[in-house]
Write a protein that holds these residues in place. Structure first.
Motif, PDB file in Angstrom:
ATOM      1  N   ILE A 396     -37.714 -42.828 -20.057  1.00 38.21           N
ATOM      2  CA  ILE A 396     -38.362 -41.884 -19.249  1.00 38.21           C
ATOM      3  C   ILE A 396     -38.147 -41.607 -17.872  1.00 38.21           C
ATOM      4  O   ILE A 396     -38.245 -40.550 -17.212  1.00 38.21           O
ATOM      5  CB  ILE A 396     -39.992 -42.836 -19.177  1.00 38.21           C
ATOM      6  CG1 ILE A 396     -40.703 -42.918 -20.853  1.00 38.21           C
ATOM      7  CG2 ILE A 396     -40.964 -41.921 -18.465  1.00 38.21           C
ATOM      8  CD1 ILE A 396     -41.642 -43.872 -20.602  1.00 38.21           C
ATOM      9  N   GLY A 397     -37.386 -42.861 -17.528  1.00 43.25           N
ATOM     10  CA  GLY A 397     -36.698 -42.418 -16.139  1.00 43.25           C
ATOM     11  C   GLY A 397     -35.720 -41.546 -15.964  1.00 43.25           C
ATOM     12  O   GLY A 397     -35.814 -40.658 -15.007  1.00 43.25           O
ATOM     13  N   LYS A 398     -34.963 -41.428 -17.286  1.00 44.67           N
ATOM     14  CA  LYS A 398     -33.841 -40.332 -17.067  1.00 44.67           C
ATOM     15  C   LYS A 398     -34.686 -38.942 -17.187  1.00 44.67           C
ATOM     16  O   LYS A 398     -33.980 -38.062 -16.557  1.00 44.67           O
ATOM     17  CB  LYS A 398     -33.204 -40.322 -18.385  1.00 44.67           C
ATOM     18  CG  LYS A 398     -32.184 -41.720 -18.095  1.00 44.67           C
ATOM     19  CD  LYS A 398     -31.472 -42.061 -19.656  1.00 44.67           C
ATOM     20  CE  LYS A 398     -30.700 -43.364 -19.574  1.00 44.67           C
ATOM     21  NZ  LYS A 398     -30.189 -43.776 -21.123  1.00 44.67           N
ATOM     22  N   SER A 399     -35.718 -38.730 -17.789  1.00 50.86           N
ATOM     23  CA  SER A 399     -36.267 -37.794 -17.821  1.00 50.86           C
ATOM     24  C   SER A 399     -36.809 -37.290 -16.607  1.00 50.86           C
ATOM     25  O   SER A 399     -37.024 -35.949 -16.009  1.00 50.86           O
ATOM     26  CB  SER A 399     -37.484 -37.426 -19.026  1.00 50.86           C
ATOM     27  OG  SER A 399     -38.606 -38.476 -18.587  1.00 50.86           O
ATOM     28  N   ILE A 400     -37.482 -38.312 -15.647  1.00 41.60           N
ATOM     29  CA  ILE A 400     -37.746 -37.910 -14.409  1.00 41.60           C
ATOM     30  C   ILE A 400     -36.927 -37.329 -13.420  1.00 41.60           C
ATOM     31  O   ILE A 400     -37.307 -36.563 -12.682  1.00 41.60           O
ATOM     32  CB  ILE A 400     -38.569 -39.312 -13.802  1.00 41.60           C
ATOM     33  CG1 ILE A 400     -39.684 -39.542 -14.392  1.00 41.60           C
ATOM     34  CG2 ILE A 400     -38.768 -39.184 -12.238  1.00 41.60           C
ATOM     35  CD1 ILE A 400     -40.208 -41.090 -14.239  1.00 41.60           C
ATOM     36  N   LEU A 401     -35.504 -37.892 -13.626  1.00 41.48           N
ATOM     37  CA  LEU A 401     -34.612 -37.147 -12.788  1.00 41.48           C
ATOM     38  C   LEU A 401     -34.093 -36.064 -13.118  1.00 41.48           C
ATOM     39  O   LEU A 401     -33.872 -35.294 -12.192  1.00 41.48           O
ATOM     40  CB  LEU A 401     -33.276 -38.160 -12.822  1.00 41.48           C
ATOM     41  CG  LEU A 401     -33.312 -39.664 -12.376  1.00 41.48           C
ATOM     42  CD1 LEU A 401     -32.133 -40.606 -12.813  1.00 41.48           C
ATOM     43  CD2 LEU A 401     -33.494 -39.555 -10.733  1.00 41.48           C
ATOM     44  N   VAL A 402     -34.263 -35.456 -14.471  1.00 38.60           N
ATOM     45  CA  VAL A 402     -34.107 -34.210 -14.727  1.00 38.60           C
ATOM     46  C   VAL A 402     -35.194 -33.482 -14.239  1.00 38.60           C
ATOM     47  O   VAL A 402     -34.938 -32.277 -13.703  1.00 38.60           O
ATOM     48  CB  VAL A 402     -33.678 -34.126 -16.170  1.00 38.60           C
ATOM     49  CG1 VAL A 402     -33.818 -32.504 -17.045  1.00 38.60           C
ATOM     50  CG2 VAL A 402     -32.637 -35.036 -16.998  1.00 38.60           C
ATOM     51  N   ALA A 403     -36.371 -33.723 -14.357  1.00 35.17           N
ATOM     52  CA  ALA A 403     -37.732 -33.123 -13.765  1.00 35.17           C
ATOM     53  C   ALA A 403     -37.597 -32.709 -12.371  1.00 35.17           C
ATOM     54  O   ALA A 403     -37.583 -31.697 -11.808  1.00 35.17           O
ATOM     55  CB  ALA A 403     -38.813 -33.636 -14.224  1.00 35.17           C
ATOM     56  N   TYR A 404     -36.927 -33.951 -11.552  1.00 32.51           N
ATOM     57  CA  TYR A 404     -36.847 -33.896 -10.246  1.00 32.51           C
ATOM     58  C   TYR A 404     -35.743 -32.933  -9.920  1.00 32.51           C
ATOM     59  O   TYR A 404     -35.906 -32.158  -8.836  1.00 32.51           O
ATOM     60  CB  TYR A 404     -36.441 -35.211  -9.676  1.00 32.51           C
ATOM     61  CG  TYR A 404     -36.163 -35.177  -8.226  1.00 32.51           C
ATOM     62  CD1 TYR A 404     -37.001 -35.425  -7.323  1.00 32.51           C
ATOM     63  CD2 TYR A 404     -34.730 -35.097  -7.569  1.00 32.51           C
ATOM     64  CE1 TYR A 404     -37.135 -35.671  -6.045  1.00 32.51           C
ATOM     65  CE2 TYR A 404     -34.645 -34.889  -6.333  1.00 32.51           C
ATOM     66  CZ  TYR A 404     -35.935 -35.464  -5.400  1.00 32.51           C
ATOM     67  OH  TYR A 404     -35.812 -35.585  -4.054  1.00 32.51           O
ATOM     68  N   ASP A 405     -34.663 -32.652 -10.704  1.00 37.47           N
ATOM     69  CA  ASP A 405     -33.648 -31.768 -10.377  1.00 37.47           C
ATOM     70  C   ASP A 405     -33.941 -30.228 -10.569  1.00 37.47           C
ATOM     71  O   ASP A 405     -33.739 -29.333  -9.781  1.00 37.47           O
ATOM     72  CB  ASP A 405     -32.316 -32.210 -11.120  1.00 37.47           C
ATOM     73  CG  ASP A 405     -31.674 -33.381 -10.987  1.00 37.47           C
ATOM     74  OD1 ASP A 405     -31.745 -33.761  -9.962  1.00 37.47           O
ATOM     75  OD2 ASP A 405     -30.858 -33.793 -11.682  1.00 37.47           O
ATOM     76  N   LEU A 406     -34.898 -30.215 -11.689  1.00 31.29           N
ATOM     77  CA  LEU A 406     -35.385 -28.947 -12.052  1.00 31.29           C
ATOM     78  C   LEU A 406     -36.342 -28.530 -10.829  1.00 31.29           C
ATOM     79  O   LEU A 406     -36.388 -27.482 -10.450  1.00 31.29           O
ATOM     80  CB  LEU A 406     -36.305 -29.051 -13.161  1.00 31.29           C
ATOM     81  CG  LEU A 406     -36.955 -27.830 -13.777  1.00 31.29           C
ATOM     82  CD1 LEU A 406     -36.023 -26.586 -13.847  1.00 31.29           C
ATOM     83  CD2 LEU A 406     -37.840 -28.121 -15.069  1.00 31.29           C
ATOM     84  N   ILE A 407     -37.331 -29.387 -10.382  1.00 28.77           N
ATOM     85  CA  ILE A 407     -38.158 -28.948  -9.358  1.00 28.77           C
ATOM     86  C   ILE A 407     -37.441 -28.413  -7.944  1.00 28.77           C
ATOM     87  O   ILE A 407     -37.817 -27.669  -7.518  1.00 28.77           O
ATOM     88  CB  ILE A 407     -39.122 -30.187  -9.235  1.00 28.77           C
ATOM     89  CG1 ILE A 407     -39.999 -30.286 -10.489  1.00 28.77           C
ATOM     90  CG2 ILE A 407     -39.800 -29.976  -7.981  1.00 28.77           C
ATOM     91  CD1 ILE A 407     -40.779 -31.657 -10.411  1.00 28.77           C
ATOM     92  N   GLN A 408     -36.416 -29.241  -7.631  1.00 30.67           N
ATOM     93  CA  GLN A 408     -35.676 -29.025  -6.611  1.00 30.67           C
ATOM     94  C   GLN A 408     -34.854 -27.514  -6.706  1.00 30.67           C
ATOM     95  O   GLN A 408     -34.962 -27.080  -5.632  1.00 30.67           O
ATOM     96  CB  GLN A 408     -34.570 -30.001  -6.138  1.00 30.67           C
ATOM     97  CG  GLN A 408     -35.140 -31.309  -5.849  1.00 30.67           C
ATOM     98  CD  GLN A 408     -36.236 -31.587  -4.897  1.00 30.67           C
ATOM     99  OE1 GLN A 408     -35.985 -30.986  -3.661  1.00 30.67           O
ATOM    100  NE2 GLN A 408     -37.575 -32.069  -5.330  1.00 30.67           N
ATOM    101  N   ASN A 409     -34.532 -27.206  -7.821  1.00 32.30           N
ATOM    102  CA  ASN A 409     -33.979 -26.072  -8.183  1.00 32.30           C
ATOM    103  C   ASN A 409     -34.813 -24.859  -8.060  1.00 32.30           C
ATOM    104  O   ASN A 409     -34.424 -23.947  -7.456  1.00 32.30           O
ATOM    105  CB  ASN A 409     -33.125 -26.111  -9.490  1.00 32.30           C
ATOM    106  CG  ASN A 409     -32.173 -24.851  -9.714  1.00 32.30           C
ATOM    107  OD1 ASN A 409     -32.681 -23.693  -9.685  1.00 32.30           O
ATOM    108  ND2 ASN A 409     -31.037 -25.108  -9.770  1.00 32.30           N
TER     109      ASN A 409
END
Length: 413
Positions: A396-409
């Motif tokens: 779940i933590g890994k998916s959060i990091l991917v989501a965080y990157d997506l949101i920043q982009n």
């Protein structure tokens, strides 16, 4: 960003929320407009506030945590999932996605990120439809698809309507239209979720990038016959509702298999009336849930059910009726957000797979109208909607990091 800290926080939240169930020790039962739902929403409000978010609970029972962006004229980026569960379900379905959205807000606060677009973390009410036989209540409410009459129409097994349940919960169903958002104010929707199937876990893949979510149609069919004595009524003089209903029910799985593209159909509930062992059934109620990424296949199966029911019930001068519970078309998710998420997976070194979602989610309702993406995390042995449901907090933590990157982009575009 330290993933160990992320995992520590989300595990604390999810472990705490496990207590909010009507069936302790027998899985999570958190139905909408219940004390368990209220306790969960109160906890979500608390941690949203601690994350620096402006908290709002709307007229449909959805809870929002809002981080205002620098430019209030820009559409927001929304992320979240649902906080309700099925009966005797698992502790991660839906709620893990809500906590993930709140964790993204925490990361923004930690890193002193002041987004250009407003960021909204959301916990939706009643995605599952378990209590009232519907589904996507909260997400459809923000799209303006619900009204008070809808709330009066649907009832639970005890005859309590959505309308009355909302009042008891502290909401005003006559004001549910107030939950509608101005769609132009939402730029994109992101949902992280456990896969609820075996693909990622069996392949050892860390992240699922969902390209399609299947369409879903749900119906309650009722076959009407006549109740008679089971011993004294000859077979050729019966109006047996079970006889007609089962002839149709037995064909439904094969009609789905014939499509050969992942189409599925399920009869999950059957009730005979009056229900006596020595009584020919007067009525039979049964539900059908049909799912496919090809909407024509769903429609074809529904047509076959109706045609065959009419034939079989008509054979003994009986009848049938159909009550539509849910109709939602398949949705193709955002190629742009999938591409950004794929790049993030590669940069982090996470294994990933583009895939289909056979389960419906709030992203299915919202994706009909707005740019939407889903990120899946593995479900151990593919188990879900049951007490043994489990996903690793590290995944779940890994998916959060991917989501965080997506949101920043997305925020920088």
């Amino acid at each position: 960003m330290n993933i160990d800290e992320i995992v520590s926080r989300i595990s604390e939240d999810l472990e705490y929320i496990k207590q909010f169930t009507a069936t302790p020790g027998e899985g999570c039962t958190r139905l909408p407009f219940t004390p368990e739902a209220r306790s969960t929403v109160d906890y979500l409000k608390k941690i949203m506030t601690e994350a620096g978010l402006k908290v709002h609970e709307d007229e449909a029972g959805n809870v929002f945590g809002i981080l205002e962006g620098k430019d209030q004229e820009l559409p927001c980026i929304m992320m979240g999932s649902h906080y309700d569960s099925v009966v005797n379900g698992g502790d991660y379905d839906g709620i893990a996605g809500v906590i993930s959205a709140i964790e993204v807000a925490r990361l923004m606060k930690e890193n002193d990120v002041k987004p250009l677009h407003t960021f909204v973390a959301v916990g939706f009410c009643d995605e599952e439809g378990m209590r009232f036989g519907t589904g996507y209540f909260g997400s459809k409410a923000i799209l303006g698809q619900l009204d008070a009459e809808y709330c009066r129409h649907y009832t639970d097994k005890n005859g309590v309507s959505v309308y009355d349940a909302m009042i008891e919960y502290g909401l005003e169903p006559e004001k549910i239209k107030g939950a509608k958002w101005d769609i132009s104010k939402i730029g994109s929707f992101i949902e992280t979720h456990i896969e609820q199937g075996p693909v990622l876990d069996s392949c050892g893949i860390e992240i699922g990038l969902v390209e399609w979510i299947v369409g879903i149609q749900r119906y309650m069919f009722t076959v009407h016959g006549r109740s008679d004595h089971a011993g004294t009524t000859p077979m050729d003089m019966r109006k047996d509702a079970v006889d007609a209903a089962t002839k149709v029910i037995s064909k439904i799985p094969d009609w789905a298999r014939e499509k050969a593209d992942g189409t599925v159909a399920t009869v999950g509930y059957i009730k005979t009336i009056p229900g006596g062992m020595n009584i020919v059934a007067q009525d039979v109620e049964f539900t059908v849930d049909i799912r496919s990424k090809n909407n024509d296949h769903i429609i074809d199966i529904v047509n076959k059910i109706n045609q065959t029911l009419q034939k079989e019930a008509g054979a003994f001068d009986g009848s049938y009726e159909s009550d539509t519970k849910l109709v939602i078309t398949p949705v193709k998710l955002s190629d742009l957000m999938l591409d950004i998420s794929e790049k993030s997976c590669m940069e982090h070194g996470y294994s990933y797979k583009r895939m289909l979602s056979g389960a419906g989610h709030d992203a299915l309702a919202i994706g009909q109208i707005l740019p939407t993406v889903m990120l899946f995390v593995p479900s151990k042995d593919g188990r879900s909607h049951c007490p043994v449901e489990f996903s690793k907090y590290s995944d779940i933590g890994k998916s959060i990091l991917v989501a965080y990157d997506l949101i920043q982009n997305l925020d920088n575009q």
